[in-house]
Design an enzyme around this catalytic site. Structure first.
Site, short mmCIF file in Angstrom:
data_model
loop_
_atom_site.label_atom_id
_atom_site.label_comp_id
_atom_site.label_asym_id
_atom_site.label_seq_id
_atom_site.Cartn_x
_atom_site.Cartn_y
_atom_site.Cartn_z
N PHE A 181 -2.45 7.14 -1.72
CA PHE A 181 -1.31 6.42 -1.60
C PHE A 181 -0.92 5.78 -0.13
O PHE A 181 -0.92 6.69 0.76
CB PHE A 181 -0.23 6.96 -2.22
CG PHE A 181 1.19 6.27 -2.50
CD1 PHE A 181 1.27 5.56 -3.58
CD2 PHE A 181 2.20 6.48 -1.32
CE1 PHE A 181 2.43 4.63 -3.61
CE2 PHE A 181 3.15 5.49 -1.60
CZ PHE A 181 3.35 4.77 -2.73
N ASP A 207 -3.43 8.79 7.95
CA ASP A 207 -2.24 8.50 7.15
C ASP A 207 -1.47 9.84 7.10
O ASP A 207 -1.71 10.13 6.22
CB ASP A 207 -2.24 7.69 5.99
CG ASP A 207 -0.77 7.47 5.25
OD1 ASP A 207 0.18 8.09 5.52
OD2 ASP A 207 -0.59 6.72 4.18
N LYS A 222 8.28 9.32 7.02
CA LYS A 222 9.16 10.37 6.17
C LYS A 222 9.90 11.55 7.21
O LYS A 222 10.96 11.33 7.29
CB LYS A 222 8.10 11.51 5.14
CG LYS A 222 7.76 10.65 4.12
CD LYS A 222 6.96 11.17 3.29
CE LYS A 222 6.28 10.56 2.14
NZ LYS A 222 7.30 10.37 0.85
C1 LIG Z 1 0.58 9.16 2.37
C2 LIG Z 1 1.63 8.18 2.50
N1 LIG Z 1 1.59 7.13 3.15
C3 LIG Z 1 2.53 6.11 2.83
C4 LIG Z 1 3.58 6.30 2.20
C5 LIG Z 1 4.92 5.17 1.97
O1 LIG Z 1 5.82 5.53 2.79
P1 LIG Z 1 7.15 4.92 2.43
O2 LIG Z 1 7.57 5.41 1.30
O3 LIG Z 1 8.14 5.24 3.63
O4 LIG Z 1 7.08 3.46 2.79
C6 LIG Z 1 3.75 7.59 1.38
C7 LIG Z 1 5.17 7.68 0.51
O5 LIG Z 1 4.76 8.65 -0.17
C8 LIG Z 1 2.88 8.58 1.33
O6 LIG Z 1 3.01 9.81 0.87
#
Ligand SMILES: Cc1ncc(COP(=O)(O)O)c(C=O)c1O
Length: 396
Positions: free
Chosen positions: A138, A223, A252
């Protein structure tokens, strides 16, 4: 207004992008939240891995209050001391040389995707643009990050997706090597998959991924939006695997609950961005950076990392105790306080019962209970949550 009144107003005015629970939190402190009716909850979701220092940590609150009274926002056309200081702090404690700031995880990944494409185009020509990511990954909800995400449920309805992404099974080196072609420019992975079900790869997976990337001159992007900022007991999760990426994204938990994202890179890659290639109006503004500096310093200086490792082991031990007691519990997995409990049954009902009994639980990937509480959670709070979970499991 009470919770029910807020819910009615929400139904009238808020777009239905979330299947929201009927809970209206209005106040938080540490691992606890209170709703509009005064009901108390133990928070084991922590704003989905955002409230690593707990709700309203005094040092973050003080930094926000001080900065709000001095300067909230100023344009990135000017130099921003808080942003510079935060960049220095993150670079000094990571592999990176430079930072770009934005407002969310998706935006940080957008920046990483754009930087990888720009660097690759400058270095190898326009034919190399494809990014390999993992199934069940994700990476966000923007069009590029939806295209990067390896989950059909996130992508459906939004065709045509952005061209130039390929998905391979996570933790499968043969599949990764087989997917590389002359158009591949980068590999983007979560060190531990969060939304995909708290999936921890084999211990040597990332060292091999690094070797493969080096062999094919591919950029390695991690990520760490969900697993970074101390969640695993190290500041960054990749430190557990003895590798460094070329680019890393964070969001986050970085600013203790204030909205921020960042993309960090080694100089060689960062140099591909020049004035005009990327930007964000709010990205790295004084207010959010002041909160982030306070957050990072607290994580580094207040013994949070060691504590996370220890308390994470305690939580895993308690969850394993339940695993031995209930046959529908398949596995407990994770590192630090990034913990998943995989079940043989759907977990939605368990989450609802948790809410009724005053504990905020979470399910990801349908059958995995995900525990991402504040890193400041105490053994007593864990015991309280485990007793409630035990009582719910006994009824299943
Ligand atoms: C691994 C990862 N990358 C990116 C995101 C996206 O982040 P945002 O919701 O702040 O755009 C998330 C959100 O849960 C995530 O868990």
């Amino acid at each position: 207004m009470n919770s029910q009144q807020w819910i009615e107003k929400s139904d009238k005015y808020i777009m239905r992008t979330y299947g929201r629970y009927p809970i209206v939190p209005v106040k938080g402190a540490g691992c606890r939240l209170w709703d509009a009716d005064g009901k108390e909850y133990l928070d084991f979701l922590g704003g989905v891995a955002v409230n690593n220092l707990g709700h309203c940590h005094p040092k973050v609150v003080a930094a926000l209050q001080k900065q709000a009274a001095e300067l909230i926002h100023c344009s990135n056309y000017y130099q921003i001391p808080q942003q510079i200081e935060l960049a220095e702090l993150l670079c000094r404690h990571s592999f990176a040389d430079k930072a770009f700031f934005c407002n969310s995880g998706a935006e940080a990944n957008e920046a990483a995707i754009k930087l990888a494409r720009k660097y690759s185009r400058d270095t190898h020509g326009p034919e190399r643009f494809e990014i390999i990511t993992a199934a069940d990954s994700f990476h966000g909800r923007t069009m590029a990050t939806v295209s990067a995400t390896g989950q059909e449920k996130v992508q459906r309805f939004f065709d045509p997706l952005l061209h130039g992404f390929k998905h391979v099974p996570f933790d499968d080196l043969d599949a990764l090597e087989a997917a590389i072609t002359p158009i591949t420019c980068a590999v983007m992975l979560e060190p531990i998959q969060g939304e995909g079900g708290v999936n921890v790869p084999s211990p040597d997976y990332f060292q091999e991924v690094r070797r493969i990337c080096d062999k094919h001159e591919l950029i390695l992007i991690f990520d760490e939006v969900q697993v970074g900022m101390g969640r695993t007991g190290k500041l960054f999760a990749h430190e557990h695997f003895g590798v460094t990426p070329d680019i890393m994204t964070l969001a986050k938990a970085l600013a203790g609950g204030a909205p921020i994202g960042t993309m960090l890179a080694k100089d060689r890659f960062a140099a591909a961005f020049v004035p005009g290639t990327h930007g964000s109006t709010f990205g790295g503004n004084p207010l959010v950076c002041a909160a982030a500096i306070a957050t990072v310093r607290t994580i580094l200086e207040d013994g949070i990392l060691n504590r996370t490792e220890e308390i994470g082991e305690y939580l895993v031990g308690e969850l394993e105790r339940l695993q031995h007691k209930y046959s529908f519990v398949k596995e407990v997995r994770g590192i630090g306080l990034m913990i998943g409990m995989a079940l043989h049954i759907p977990a939605g009902e368990i989450v609802k019962k948790g809410h009724e009994r005053g504990v905020l639980l979470n399910v990801t990937h349908d059958t995995v209970l995900r525990f991402v509480p504040p890193l400041t959670v105490t053994k007593q709070e864990i015991n309280q949550m485990i007793a409630i979970l035990d009582s719910i499991f006994a009824e299943m």
